[in-house]
Design a protein around this motif. Structure first.
Motif, mmCIF file in Angstrom:
data_model
loop_
_atom_site.group_PDB
_atom_site.id
_atom_site.type_symbol
_atom_site.label_atom_id
_atom_site.label_comp_id
_atom_site.label_asym_id
_atom_site.label_seq_id
_atom_site.Cartn_x
_atom_site.Cartn_y
_atom_site.Cartn_z
ATOM 1 N N GLY A 53 74.869 56.915 51.398
ATOM 2 C CA GLY A 53 75.290 57.975 52.288
ATOM 3 C C GLY A 53 75.524 57.406 53.671
ATOM 4 O O GLY A 53 75.020 56.330 54.006
ATOM 5 N N THR A 110 73.710 54.019 57.369
ATOM 6 C CA THR A 110 73.607 54.257 55.933
ATOM 7 C C THR A 110 72.235 54.813 55.575
ATOM 8 O O THR A 110 71.230 54.494 56.209
ATOM 9 C CB THR A 110 73.844 52.969 55.123
ATOM 10 O OG1 THR A 110 72.962 51.957 55.582
ATOM 11 C CG2 THR A 110 75.275 52.498 55.221
ATOM 12 N N SER A 125 78.950 60.723 51.589
ATOM 13 C CA SER A 125 78.448 59.683 50.689
ATOM 14 C C SER A 125 79.612 59.025 49.960
ATOM 15 O O SER A 125 80.700 59.587 49.853
ATOM 16 C CB SER A 125 77.459 60.272 49.687
ATOM 17 O OG SER A 125 78.077 61.285 48.930
#
Length: 142
Positions: free
Chosen positions: A82, A89, A128
């Motif tokens: 994601g 991240t 994501s």
């Protein structure tokens, strides 16, 4: 979907001198997709991966299999992660043919950053991505 074949030289900056290492694995993108529509597109993420982060996968692979990997050190790697509204991240998951390789890539991917994603109203959102790579050892040079 745009397929990329990436072969990169790994650069080590552990000291003031830059050491270039020969690539040992070809990394080909088989699948790339997102679950959320945002300003951070699959193409933009693919470009960032190629320019900045594929060398991390290359280094993990080299650390695990050495400079002359056997043909059996090949297969598919699935990378799911994601991207938070700030571009960092989260939720990194890697599944491949080797658990130690997976753990190394997860460790490195947790530090990756991307352009912060925004929705159609230009508001920050999380998104994501799912990637699937084919990893194939390169023939050893004589």
């Amino acid at each position: 979907m745009r397929a990329l074949l990436v072969v990169v030289a790994v650069v080590s900056s552990a000291s003031a001198d830059v050491v270039r290492e020969e690539p040992v694995v070809a990394i080909k993108t088989k699948v790339s997709k997102t679950k959320t529509e945002s300003s951070l597109t699959v193409d933009a993420v693919s470009a960032t991966l190629q320019l900045s982060y594929v060398e991390h996968i290359q280094r993990c692979y080299r650390d695990r299999f050495g400079k002359k990997p056997k043909a059996s050190a090949s297969g598919t790697m699935k990378l799911v992660f994601g991207v938070e509204p700030d571009g960092k991240t989260i939720g990194v998951v890697v599944a491949s043919f080797d658990k130690k390789l997976d753990a190394c890539v997860v460790g490195r991917a947790r530090s990756w950053t991307f352009t912060p994603p925004k929705d159609k109203a230009d508001k920050p959102i999380a998104t994501s991505f799912v990637y699937e790579f084919a990893l194939t050892p390169l023939p050893a040079e004589k």
